[in-house]
Design an enzyme around this catalytic site. Structure first.
Site, PDB file in Angstrom:
ATOM      1  N   TYR A   1      -0.323   5.208   8.116  1.00  0.00           N
ATOM      2  CA  TYR A   1      -1.251   6.130   8.780  1.00  0.00           C
ATOM      3  C   TYR A   1      -2.205   5.346   9.685  1.00  0.00           C
ATOM      4  O   TYR A   1      -3.411   5.579   9.706  1.00  0.00           O
ATOM      5  CB  TYR A   1      -1.997   6.946   7.714  1.00  0.00           C
ATOM      6  CG  TYR A   1      -2.743   8.159   8.211  1.00  0.00           C
ATOM      7  CD1 TYR A   1      -2.445   8.747   9.438  1.00  0.00           C
ATOM      8  CD2 TYR A   1      -3.749   8.740   7.446  1.00  0.00           C
ATOM      9  CE1 TYR A   1      -3.135   9.862   9.886  1.00  0.00           C
ATOM     10  CE2 TYR A   1      -4.447   9.855   7.876  1.00  0.00           C
ATOM     11  CZ  TYR A   1      -4.138  10.414   9.102  1.00  0.00           C
ATOM     12  OH  TYR A   1      -4.824  11.521   9.546  1.00  0.00           O
TER      13      TYR A   1
ATOM     14  N   GLY B   1      -7.562  -1.148   1.405  1.00  0.00           N
ATOM     15  CA  GLY B   1      -7.422   0.147   2.090  1.00  0.00           C
ATOM     16  C   GLY B   1      -5.976   0.332   2.500  1.00  0.00           C
ATOM     17  O   GLY B   1      -5.667   0.493   3.676  1.00  0.00           O
ATOM     18  N   CYS B   2      -5.105   0.299   1.488  1.00  0.00           N
ATOM     19  CA  CYS B   2      -3.666   0.134   1.738  1.00  0.00           C
ATOM     20  C   CYS B   2      -2.925   1.415   2.057  1.00  0.00           C
ATOM     21  O   CYS B   2      -1.722   1.375   2.332  1.00  0.00           O
ATOM     22  CB  CYS B   2      -3.031  -0.521   0.525  1.00  0.00           C
ATOM     23  SG  CYS B   2      -3.314   0.448  -0.987  1.00  0.00           S
ATOM     24  N   GLY B   3      -3.622   2.561   2.005  1.00  0.00           N
ATOM     25  CA  GLY B   3      -2.927   3.817   2.259  1.00  0.00           C
ATOM     26  C   GLY B   3      -1.828   4.039   1.244  1.00  0.00           C
ATOM     27  O   GLY B   3      -2.045   3.833   0.042  1.00  0.00           O
TER      28      GLY B   3
ATOM     29  N   GLY C   1       0.731   2.233   0.953  1.00  0.00           N
ATOM     30  CA  GLY C   1       1.302   0.944   0.538  1.00  0.00           C
ATOM     31  C   GLY C   1       2.508   0.453   1.330  1.00  0.00           C
ATOM     32  O   GLY C   1       3.185  -0.477   0.898  1.00  0.00           O
TER      33      GLY C   1
ATOM     34  N   THR D   1      -6.889   1.346  -2.874  1.00  0.00           N
ATOM     35  CA  THR D   1      -7.282   2.553  -2.145  1.00  0.00           C
ATOM     36  C   THR D   1      -8.015   3.432  -3.142  1.00  0.00           C
ATOM     37  O   THR D   1      -7.703   3.404  -4.338  1.00  0.00           O
ATOM     38  CB  THR D   1      -6.071   3.319  -1.569  1.00  0.00           C
ATOM     39  OG1 THR D   1      -6.492   4.648  -1.216  1.00  0.00           O
ATOM     40  CG2 THR D   1      -4.935   3.445  -2.581  1.00  0.00           C
TER      41      THR D   1
ATOM     42  N   CYS E   1      -7.402  12.664  20.147  1.00  0.00           N
ATOM     43  CA  CYS E   1      -7.392  11.217  19.915  1.00  0.00           C
ATOM     44  C   CYS E   1      -6.373  10.529  20.833  1.00  0.00           C
ATOM     45  O   CYS E   1      -6.655   9.461  21.387  1.00  0.00           O
ATOM     46  CB  CYS E   1      -7.087  10.907  18.457  1.00  0.00           C
ATOM     47  SG  CYS E   1      -8.489  11.235  17.371  1.00  0.00           S
TER      48      CYS E   1
END
Lengths: 377, 377
Positions: A127, A166-168, A170, A188, A348
Site C-alpha cells: 500500500y 510500519g510493514c502493512g 508484510g 504494525t 492524489c
C-alpha cells in the site's frame, strides 16, 4: 439556489484552469447541484470533497480535472485549505495522530477490510508507491520492482537482520526473507495486518509484532532498516525522535531506506480546524524538515524522487477498485464510500502528476558507508 | 622543550587512533621538533597546520594519519577547532567572504599561477571533484566523466542556453559547447581564469565574463544551470539569495545541477577567531541549510553523494603536484608552500575518505520536471 456571485467566481476560476462546467473534455466538470458553488467557496477543500461524495458534482476524468486545477494554482486562489483537498477524504478515515490513539487509527483505515484492499492492491498487498521506472507493465510487477529496488538500495545479504517498521501486510518483509534469506522483524498496529502476515509468512523468517514505533521497545540491533510509508504517520514533532530511535537499533555500519511521501513546503503547525477535520496529525514532511531531523544522527547517502511513479500506482489502484466494486458488499461500501474513495485516489494521482506532492526514497547511514555508497535506480 | 604533560596528552590521544610517534606504519608520525606538542594543544588546528608547514612534524602517509585521527574522532577530543584542520592552509590563502573582497580573494587563490595548477589539475583544468565511479583510471578521464555526468543530469540538447557560474578555467563550459552544441555563458572573478578561457575557447559558443555571482546582472534566461564548486564561495547567509537569483534566470522548465562540498552539521555562525584566521566566510553547507535555502524556490529532484570520489581526486592532484614540483619556480613555491599544499590536499582527502565531509550533486527544478526526473549515475 446558488449565490450568483459565487457561481460567477467559481466559473471564472475554473476558466483560468481551462475547465468548463458541463463541458465534454476530460478535465471538465458536471454540476448536478447548484449548491456546489456556495459550498466550494465557503468550505474550501472540505466543501469540495464532501459535495463530491454527496454527488453534487462529477468530472469526466477526476484526475484530469485536478491536474488542470493544480497546474493553474487554483488551490491557492480558492482557499489556502484547498492544498489539502486530497486529504479531505483520507483525513475523515485516518487519524494520523500517534500515541494512545494509534492502534485505533490504524484499525480505522487499514482494518477497513481486506475484502477492499486485496483486489485493489493486488497480490503483493503493498500500500505504497510502486516502481514503474524499470518498465513494469502491471501493478504487481511495479510493486515487486519496488521491493527489489529497496533491497538493492539496502545491499541485502543472506542472514542479515532487517527491521520493517510500519510493514502493512508484510509484502516487503516476505520478499526480503524469501529472496534474500534475511531475518525480518516487522511491526504494525493494525490487527488485520498482523493476522494476514502470520497467515502468509509460514516457513519464512518473518516475525510480525503488533506495535506502533513508539511502543516497540526491542533492543536487537538490525543491519538494515526499510522504513516504507511509515514517516507519514510519525508527525512532524516526532521526526527526530523516530530517526533517533531507528539509529539506536541500527548497527554502526547499517543502512536505512526511508521511503515517504513529501511536501514542497514545511508546515510546522497546521490550522487547528484542518488538524481536526481534514488530516489530523498528518503533515507530509518537507526536505527541510527531514534534513533537520536527521542532522547529527544520519548522513545522507542518496535522495531519489519517484513522484510520478505514484501517479501510475494510484491510477492502477483506482482501476482495480472500480473493477472490484460490483463484487463488494454494498451495505459496507455504499455509493458515498465509492465516491469518497474515488476522490481520494484520483486527487492524489493529480497531486503527484503535477509535482505538488513528492515521493522520496532516502538512503541514510550512521557514519557514512566506508568506500562510498553506490546509488541504485 | 615540550611541556611533559602536553606531550603525554598528545601521545595518549594518538594511541586512541592507533598512531605511534616515530613509528614505521603509514599512519605514524615523526616529530622533529618537540614544541609540536604544546603548539598542537594550545593552538588546535592552526597549530597543527602551521607546525607541519614549519617542518616540526611529518607523517609516513599524511592522509593515512588523518584518516586514523578522524575515525577516532580526535578532532573533537583535541579541540573543537580541529574539525577545521583541513582548512588551516586553504584558509590562509583564500578569503571566501563575498562582496567587494571577492575579486581579491579569487585572485589570491585561483590566480596563484597557472604554472601550479596546469600540471596539478591536468588537461581539463577542472578544480572540483572528478567522477571515478564509471571506472576512470586517470584524473583526466575522471574529470571528463564528471563533465559528462553533469551534462547527462542536465539533459542537455543542442542550442540550449547554459549558465556556468563560478566556472574556474572553463573546462565544463567548453565541454558543453563542444560536445552538446550549447551556448554557454560563464563567469569567474579571477582574471587569469578569464584569460585562460578566452585563449582556449576560440570558435566555441562560450562567453566568459569577469564577475562574481552578486555582480552578474544579466537578464537572459537559461535553460540549464551548472553550479559546480560555487556554493562553497557563497556563504551561509547568501545561500537563499544565490538560489533565488539562479531561479530568476532559469526558465520555468529549466534544470539546475548544484555540485558542492558539504558538511555533516550546520554551522550557522563560526567562531570569530576561526572566521578571521582559518576559513573566513567559508562555511560548508549542510543538507539542512541547503534544504532551507531552496524551499519554496526549487523542488528537489535528486541528491547524489559522491564523497569518496573526492578522496581519489585529491590523491591524484597530490601525485601530480609532487611530480611537477621539481620543475616549479622555487622562489615562488618554496618548501613551506610545498608542505602547506601537501597538508591541504591530503587532509582533505582523509576528510572525504572518512565521510566527515561530503561531495554532493543536487538536481533541482522550479516546478518539478513534468513526467518526473530520471536520475543519472
Amino acid at each position: 439556489m446558488a449565490d450568483s456571485t459565487n457561481k460567477t467566481t467559481v466559473k471564472k476560476l475554473l476558466t483560468l484552469a481551462d475547465i468548463k462546467v458541463n463541458g465534454k473534455r476530460a478535465q471538465d466538470i458536471i454540476i448536478t447541484d447548484e449548491r456546489f458553488y456556495d459550498r466550494a467557496l465557503s468550505h474550501g477543500s472540505l466543501g469540495i470533497g464532501e459535495s463530491y461524495m454527496d454527488g453534487w458534482w462529477s468530472a469526466n476524468k477526476l484526475d484530469r480535472f485536478f491536474e488542470n486545477a493544480f497546474q493553474a494554482d487554483l488551490r491557492d486562489k480558492v482557499s489556502k485549505n484547498w492544498r489539502l483537498a486530497a486529504y479531505v477524504v483520507r483525513g475523515s478515515l485516518i487519524n494520523f495522530q500517534m500515541g494512545k490513539r494509534a492502534y485505533k487509527n490504524a484499525q480505522k483505515h487499514y482494518d477497513i477490510g481486506n475484502d477492499l484492499y486485496e483486489p485493489m492492491l493486488g497480490k503483493t498487498m503493498a500500500y505504497t508507491c510502486g516502481y514503474w521506472d524499470r518498465g513494469a507493465k502491471t501493478l504487481d510487477k511495479a510493486q515487486e520492482d519496488k521491493f527489489e529496488l529497496v533491497c538493492q538500495k539496502l545491499g541485502l545479504k543472506k542472514g542479515m537482520k532487517v527491521l520493517d517498521p510500519g510493514c502493512g501486510w508484510g509484502g516487503l518483509s516476505r520478499y526480503m526473507a524469501q529472496k534474500y534469506g534475511c531475518e525480518v522483524t516487522c511491526f504494525t498496529p493494525a490487527k488485520e495486518q498482523i493476522a494476514y502476515i502470520k497467515q502468509h509468512s509460514k516457513g519464512l523468517k518473518v516475525k510480525p509484532i503488533l506495535s506502533t514505533w513508539q511502543d516497540y521497545k526491542g533492543k536487537t540491533k538490525f543491519d538494515r532498516i526499510a522504513s516504507i510509508g511509515m514517516m507519514e504517520h510519525v508527525g512532524p514533532k516526532n521526526y527526530e525522535k523516530y530517526l533517533r530511535r531507528m539509529a539506536e537499533i541500527l548497527t554502526d555500519d547499517g543502512i536505512m531506506v526511508l521511503h515517504t511521501i513529501g511536501g514542497n513546503k514545511s508546515i510546522r503547525r497546521i490550522d487547528p480546524w484542518i488538524d481536526k477535520y481534514i488530516f489530523p496529525g498528518g503533515v507530509l514532511p518537507s526536505v527541510k524538515q527531514l534534513a533537520s531531523a536527521f542532522e547529527g544522527i544520519f548522513i545522507l547517502e542518496d535522495w531519489h524522487n519517484l513522484s510520478t511513479n505514484y501517479d501510475k500506482t494510484l491510477l492502477a489502484w483506482y482501476e482495480n477498485f472500480k473493477e472490484s466494486y460490483p463484487k463488494l458488499n454494498h451495505d459496507k461500501y455504499d455509493t458515498r464510500f465509492y465516491r469518497m474513495w474515488e476522490f481520494y485516489l484520483l486527487t492524489c494521482a493529480a497531486l503527484f502528476r503535477t509535482r505538488q506532492t513528492q515521493l522520496w526514497q532516502i538512503v541514510i547511514s550512521k557514519k557514512g558507508v566506508t568506500g562510498g555508497y553506490k546509488s541504485v535506480r
